[in-house]
Design a protein around this motif. Structure first.
Motif, short mmCIF file in Angstrom:
data_model
loop_
_atom_site.label_atom_id
_atom_site.label_comp_id
_atom_site.label_asym_id
_atom_site.label_seq_id
_atom_site.Cartn_x
_atom_site.Cartn_y
_atom_site.Cartn_z
N MET A 7 45.74 -6.19 48.69
CA MET A 7 44.78 -5.24 49.20
C MET A 7 44.56 -4.10 48.19
N LYS A 8 45.65 -3.66 47.57
CA LYS A 8 45.56 -2.56 46.61
C LYS A 8 44.71 -2.95 45.40
N TYR A 9 44.86 -4.19 44.94
CA TYR A 9 44.07 -4.64 43.79
C TYR A 9 42.60 -4.80 44.15
N ALA A 10 42.32 -5.15 45.39
CA ALA A 10 40.92 -5.29 45.83
C ALA A 10 40.22 -3.93 45.82
N VAL A 11 40.92 -2.91 46.25
CA VAL A 11 40.33 -1.57 46.26
C VAL A 11 40.09 -1.09 44.83
N TRP A 12 41.05 -1.30 43.95
CA TRP A 12 40.87 -0.89 42.56
C TRP A 12 39.76 -1.69 41.89
N GLY A 13 39.66 -2.97 42.21
CA GLY A 13 38.59 -3.79 41.66
C GLY A 13 37.23 -3.34 42.14
N LEU A 14 37.13 -2.99 43.42
CA LEU A 14 35.87 -2.50 43.96
C LEU A 14 35.50 -1.15 43.34
N LEU A 15 36.47 -0.28 43.13
CA LEU A 15 36.21 1.00 42.48
C LEU A 15 35.73 0.79 41.05
N LEU A 16 36.36 -0.10 40.33
CA LEU A 16 35.97 -0.38 38.95
C LEU A 16 34.57 -0.98 38.89
N LEU A 17 34.27 -1.93 39.78
CA LEU A 17 32.96 -2.55 39.80
C LEU A 17 31.86 -1.55 40.15
N SER A 18 32.10 -0.72 41.14
CA SER A 18 31.08 0.26 41.53
C SER A 18 30.88 1.31 40.43
N SER A 19 31.95 1.70 39.76
CA SER A 19 31.81 2.65 38.65
C SER A 19 31.01 2.04 37.51
N LEU A 20 31.26 0.78 37.24
CA LEU A 20 30.52 0.10 36.18
C LEU A 20 29.04 -0.02 36.53
N LEU A 21 28.74 -0.36 37.77
CA LEU A 21 27.33 -0.47 38.18
C LEU A 21 26.65 0.90 38.17
N LEU A 22 27.36 1.96 38.53
CA LEU A 22 26.79 3.29 38.47
C LEU A 22 26.50 3.68 37.02
N LEU A 23 27.40 3.36 36.12
CA LEU A 23 27.19 3.64 34.71
C LEU A 23 25.98 2.88 34.16
N VAL A 24 25.83 1.62 34.54
CA VAL A 24 24.69 0.83 34.09
C VAL A 24 23.39 1.43 34.63
N THR A 25 23.40 1.87 35.89
CA THR A 25 22.21 2.47 36.48
C THR A 25 21.83 3.75 35.75
N VAL A 26 22.79 4.57 35.43
CA VAL A 26 22.51 5.83 34.74
C VAL A 26 22.00 5.58 33.33
N ILE A 27 22.53 4.59 32.66
CA ILE A 27 22.10 4.28 31.29
C ILE A 27 20.67 3.72 31.29
N ARG A 28 20.36 2.86 32.25
CA ARG A 28 19.04 2.23 32.28
C ARG A 28 17.94 3.15 32.79
N ASN A 29 18.29 4.10 33.65
CA ASN A 29 17.27 4.93 34.28
C ASN A 29 17.67 6.40 34.08
N ARG A 30 16.91 7.12 33.30
CA ARG A 30 17.23 8.52 33.01
C ARG A 30 17.08 9.41 34.23
N GLY A 31 16.19 9.07 35.13
CA GLY A 31 16.01 9.86 36.35
C GLY A 31 17.24 9.83 37.23
N ALA A 32 17.97 8.73 37.20
CA ALA A 32 19.20 8.63 38.00
C ALA A 32 20.27 9.58 37.48
N GLY A 33 20.30 9.79 36.17
CA GLY A 33 21.25 10.73 35.59
C GLY A 33 20.98 12.15 36.04
#
Length: 87
Positions: free
Chosen positions: A1-27
């Motif tokens: 369960m602990k690894y699932a939460v860390w994996g979800l946090l890592l995945l969501s952080s990565l997707l947020l970073l991709v969104t900010v890089i691709r769209n300047r308005g999101a930043g």
């Protein structure tokens, strides 16, 4: 369960970073939201510092911080009014 939460946090952080890089308005949106959260936390902290004079203390938690972030100073007044009325 602990690894699932860390994996979800890592995945969501990565997707947020991709969104900010691709769209300047999101930043800009995220930076404005971050600024609003900091101002809201400061307002709640200042209110708690003055609680010796006002007899009103509000906890700094997710619900109060979210309310003050969205509504601003009227949100602080709303929470104080709820505290005085209900509690």
């Amino acid at each position: 369960m602990k690894y699932a939460v860390w994996g979800l946090l890592l995945l969501s952080s990565l997707l947020l970073l991709v969104t900010v890089i691709r769209n300047r308005g999101a930043g800009r949106l995220l930076s404005a939201l971050g600024l609003n959260v900091v101002v809201a936390a400061f307002l709640l902290y200042a209110l708690n510092l003055l609680s010796a004079y006002t007899q009103v203390d509000l906890p700094i938690n997710t619900a109060t911080l979210g309310t003050v972030t969205v509504l601003g100073v009227p949100g602080v007044l709303l929470l104080v009014g709820l505290k005085l009325t209900l509690l």
